[in-house]
Design a protein around this motif. Structure first.
Motif, PDB file in Angstrom:
ATOM      1  N   UNK A 153       0.765  13.333 -16.700  1.00 12.27           N
ATOM      2  CA  UNK A 153       0.322  14.406 -16.927  1.00 12.27           C
ATOM      3  C   UNK A 153       0.329  16.431 -17.203  1.00 12.27           C
ATOM      4  N   UNK A 154       0.400  15.849 -15.410  1.00  5.55           N
ATOM      5  CA  UNK A 154       0.981  17.616 -15.317  1.00  5.55           C
ATOM      6  C   UNK A 154       1.593  17.943 -15.611  1.00  5.55           C
ATOM      7  N   UNK A 155       2.101  19.604 -16.759  1.00  2.00           N
ATOM      8  CA  UNK A 155       2.718  19.757 -17.307  1.00  2.00           C
ATOM      9  C   UNK A 155       3.317  21.231 -16.133  1.00  2.00           C
ATOM     10  N   UNK A 156       4.066  20.871 -15.103  1.00  2.00           N
ATOM     11  CA  UNK A 156       5.286  21.143 -14.849  1.00  2.00           C
ATOM     12  C   UNK A 156       5.991  20.611 -14.152  1.00  2.00           C
ATOM     13  N   UNK A 157       6.962  21.414 -13.683  1.00  2.44           N
ATOM     14  CA  UNK A 157       8.194  19.532 -13.117  1.00  2.44           C
ATOM     15  C   UNK A 157       8.542  20.166 -11.317  1.00  2.44           C
ATOM     16  N   UNK A 158       9.049  19.269 -11.003  1.00  2.00           N
ATOM     17  CA  UNK A 158       9.384  19.470  -9.538  1.00  2.00           C
ATOM     18  C   UNK A 158      10.132  19.312  -9.188  1.00  2.00           C
ATOM     19  N   UNK A 159      11.343  20.083  -8.962  1.00  2.00           N
ATOM     20  CA  UNK A 159      12.315  19.394  -8.707  1.00  2.00           C
ATOM     21  C   UNK A 159      12.847  20.105  -7.257  1.00  2.00           C
ATOM     22  N   UNK A 160      14.012  18.265  -6.607  1.00  2.00           N
ATOM     23  CA  UNK A 160      14.072  18.488  -5.300  1.00  2.00           C
ATOM     24  C   UNK A 160      15.728  18.616  -5.493  1.00  2.00           C
ATOM     25  N   UNK A 161      15.447  19.508  -4.037  1.00  2.00           N
ATOM     26  CA  UNK A 161      16.795  20.562  -3.905  1.00  2.00           C
ATOM     27  C   UNK A 161      17.233  19.813  -2.751  1.00  2.00           C
ATOM     28  N   UNK A 162      18.905  19.321  -2.501  1.00  2.00           N
ATOM     29  CA  UNK A 162      18.825  18.268  -1.406  1.00  2.00           C
ATOM     30  C   UNK A 162      19.323  18.777  -0.010  1.00  2.00           C
ATOM     31  N   UNK A 163      19.122  19.724   0.251  1.00  2.00           N
ATOM     32  CA  UNK A 163      18.598  21.338   1.366  1.00  2.00           C
ATOM     33  C   UNK A 163      17.571  20.609   1.798  1.00  2.00           C
ATOM     34  N   UNK A 164      16.806  20.014   1.033  1.00  2.00           N
ATOM     35  CA  UNK A 164      15.267  20.149   2.134  1.00  2.00           C
ATOM     36  C   UNK A 164      13.916  20.634   1.315  1.00  2.00           C
ATOM     37  N   UNK A 165      14.624  21.354  -0.362  1.00  2.00           N
ATOM     38  CA  UNK A 165      13.419  22.187  -1.131  1.00  2.00           C
ATOM     39  C   UNK A 165      12.702  21.460  -2.160  1.00  2.00           C
ATOM     40  N   UNK A 166      11.378  21.680  -2.600  1.00  2.00           N
ATOM     41  CA  UNK A 166      11.149  20.887  -3.609  1.00  2.00           C
ATOM     42  C   UNK A 166      10.805  22.265  -4.404  1.00  2.00           C
ATOM     43  N   UNK A 181       9.625  22.877   1.625  1.00  2.00           N
ATOM     44  CA  UNK A 181      10.616  23.148   2.263  1.00  2.00           C
ATOM     45  C   UNK A 181      10.432  22.710   3.760  1.00  2.00           C
ATOM     46  N   UNK A 182      11.327  22.153   4.383  1.00  3.46           N
ATOM     47  CA  UNK A 182      11.399  20.534   5.092  1.00  3.46           C
ATOM     48  C   UNK A 182      12.745  21.043   5.737  1.00  3.46           C
ATOM     49  N   UNK A 183      13.749  22.040   5.591  1.00  3.10           N
ATOM     50  CA  UNK A 183      15.044  21.739   5.720  1.00  3.10           C
ATOM     51  C   UNK A 183      14.872  21.456   6.501  1.00  3.10           C
ATOM     52  N   UNK A 184      14.526  22.365   7.493  1.00  2.00           N
ATOM     53  CA  UNK A 184      14.983  22.422   9.234  1.00  2.00           C
ATOM     54  C   UNK A 184      14.786  20.492   9.716  1.00  2.00           C
ATOM     55  N   UNK A 185      14.240  19.537   8.941  1.00  2.00           N
ATOM     56  CA  UNK A 185      14.566  18.375   9.339  1.00  2.00           C
ATOM     57  C   UNK A 185      15.002  17.460   8.796  1.00  2.00           C
ATOM     58  N   UNK A 186      16.260  17.906   7.653  1.00  2.00           N
ATOM     59  CA  UNK A 186      16.856  17.103   6.829  1.00  2.00           C
ATOM     60  C   UNK A 186      18.581  16.794   6.978  1.00  2.00           C
ATOM     61  N   UNK A 187      19.012  15.992   7.836  1.00  2.00           N
ATOM     62  CA  UNK A 187      20.763  15.699   7.737  1.00  2.00           C
ATOM     63  C   UNK A 187      21.280  16.580   6.115  1.00  2.00           C
ATOM     64  N   UNK A 188      21.983  16.649   5.683  1.00  2.00           N
ATOM     65  CA  UNK A 188      22.950  17.229   4.248  1.00  2.00           C
ATOM     66  C   UNK A 188      24.269  16.670   3.859  1.00  2.00           C
ATOM     67  N   UNK A 189      24.218  16.468   5.722  1.00  2.00           N
ATOM     68  CA  UNK A 189      26.142  15.997   5.714  1.00  2.00           C
ATOM     69  C   UNK A 189      26.091  14.024   4.514  1.00  2.00           C
ATOM     70  N   UNK A 190      27.877  14.451   4.454  1.00  2.00           N
ATOM     71  CA  UNK A 190      28.067  13.099   3.250  1.00  2.00           C
ATOM     72  C   UNK A 190      27.188  13.370   2.824  1.00  2.00           C
TER      73      UNK A 190
END
Length: 490
Positions: A153-166, A181-190
């Motif tokens: 029911x929410x009119x917004x869209x939440x977009x997930x970025x692999x680097x750790x941000x929504x 933003x949890x980019x500092x906690x996220x492993x993004x290789x592979x």
């Protein structure tokens, strides 16, 4: 008055009354096709409107007639409306659908003047139009988008970025501050990164949402965060780790989706731990949480007890079998969809086959066959399929133009804009970039369809907004909304 003249006058009155009754004026009755309006039958002070609806093959139309004195009448077939107050009447006709064919009215809207003592007519003809789908770009230039979601029911869209941000998109524009933003906690290789988000079924009241990511040690992490209801920025310090699954040796096959079912439980799709051919042997190992569909209860999560085991999970109380497991034998489920009591799992193949597994959520303990099988293909000579659940649909890497390589699972459509596609499950392929749907009923896929679309490059994921409408997430950094596009039926 002389008797002869009186007799003539009486006969004349009788004749006039008979004529009035025969014409249906002022009296009751009326023909079977006559529908009285707000004032009863037609008279010198009311009028009549005959609406002719022409549809193919007896399909019911969809019309709404409105006019003076708050008159409103819905029609699905031809009818005559009598006893109408004089004035202008609007006839609005809506499209109707049969399967994947849409029938469009001509005209869609018209105004007819009804005069006292007169008959007005209106005609609506339906013509078949073949439904096709189109794409509208709603965002571009994003840094490795991998998912789109929203609370119901929410009119917004939440977009997930692999680097750790929504990110939050509201009214077609991206808000300047990330939702999380949890980019500092996220492993993004592979194949690692922040891979999906799921909003609690009670999000509007409790503000809880859950994320699926790989941490700096390459483990799979499910973590809960909190946002004030309606807020566009969450509290980054509110994190509560729900589950951590060890996954250190290889940097691929992380799975990547979590979602709530109609049962209120949280489902989590994990990959087999990576490598070729499941070298770690997790696929059918019930003592490992990798290569599985997990099901846990987070409704009363706390630091001391982040989740509970649903009593109906298949391995509860069994030695050397993890009670979190709902199903096993998955290689790398890159997106799954929960639709009522049914789950659709898109499992990425290795060299030859891509598959969609479909099951009822009451059927816990299913084994989808990896690494004994890839789709319906045995990886070893004479493999025993006993007890395995075979795919509802599979395709080969050479079956799509340009070559397929990795299935991308979508959702079962339940939106309003494309109501004729209700119940269709949509999926794509990272390399082939197609859009396809299937319809599952009676234990089998009974309909398959390809939807031609403009080339948008590699498809990474699907998304679904708070109204149930679907999106495609492209590796190029763009997000496209799937919508209606008509082409004349040949």
């Amino acid at each position: 008055m002389p008797a002869g003249r009186l007799r003539m006058w009486v006969l004349l009155c009788v004749a006039l009354c008979a004529a009035v009754l025969a014409a249906g004026c002022g009296g009751g009755g009326g023909s079977p096709g006559l529908t009285s309006g707000s004032s009863g039958g037609a008279s010198a002070t009311t009028g009549t409107l005959a609406v002719d609806i022409s549809t193919p093959g007896g399909v019911a139309g969809s019309l709404q007639v409105s006019g003076p004195n708050n008159f409103a009448r819905a029609l699905t077939q031809s009818a005559t409306l009598a006893g109408l107050a004089p004035g202008n009447y609007t006839i609005a006709a809506a499209g109707i659908a049969v399967g994947a064919t849409q029938y469009m009215p001509l005209p869609a809207s018209q105004t007819v003047t009804v005069a006292a003592g007169a008959l007005a007519t209106a005609t609506v003809s339906y013509a078949a139009r073949a439904l096709s789908l189109g794409l509208t770009e709603v965002a571009s230039g994003l840094d490795r988008p991998v998912f789109l979601a929203a609370p119901d029911g929410d009119s917004r869209q939440f977009i997930v970025l692999r680097g750790g941000r929504i990110l939050v998109m509201q009214g077609g524009a991206l808000l300047p501050q990330p939702f999380l933003d949890i980019g500092a906690s996220v492993f993004t290789a592979g194949e690692g990164g922040l891979l999906s988000v799921a909003f609690d079924p009670g999000y509007a009241g409790n503000g809880y949402f859950y994320v699926y990511y790989t941490d700096q040690q390459q483990n799979i992490v499910i973590e809960r965060f909190h946002a004030q209801p309606g807020a566009s920025v969450a509290d980054p310090a509110s994190g509560l780790v729900i589950l951590r699954v060890a996954h250190q040796q290889y940097a691929n096959h992380y799975g990547g989706l979590l979602a709530f079912g109609a049962d209120g439980l949280l489902y989590i799709g994990t990959g087999d731990g990576g490598g070729e051919g499941d070298p770690l042997g997790n696929g059918r190992n019930a003592d490992s949480l990798l290569a599985k569909m997990l099901r846990i209860d987070v409704r009363h999560a706390s630091a001391g007890a982040p989740y509970a085991i649903p009593p109906s999970n298949p391995f509860v109380g069994q030695a050397h079998k993890r009670a979190e497991i709902w199903a096993s034998g998955l290689r790398n489920p890159w997106r799954f969809a929960l639709d009522g009591a049914r789950i659709y799992i898109a499992d990425v193949g290795q060299d030859q086959r891509e598959e969609v597994d479909i099951a009822d959520t009451a059927q816990g303990g299913l084994d989808f066959g990896w690494n004994l099988m890839e789709g319906t293909l045995c990886l070893k000579d004479g493999c025993d399929r006993t007890g395995l659940t075979l795919p509802a649909l599979e395709y080969g890497h050479g079956d799509a133009a340009g070559g397929a390589c990795a299935i991308v699972g979508g959702f079962v459509y339940r939106g309003a804009a494309l109501a004729e596609l209700a119940g269709r499950y949509f999926y794509s392929d990272y390399c082939a970039g197609f859009l396809k749907s299937l319809y599952f009923a009676g234990g089998a896929v009974i309909e398959q369809r390809s939807w031609p679309l403009p080339a948008i490059g590699a498809v990474v994921s699907f998304g679904r907004d708070g109204q149930g409408e679907l999106y495609l997430v492209a590796a190029s950094g763009s997000i496209y909304k799937i919508g209606r596009s008509f082409a004349p039926k040949s």
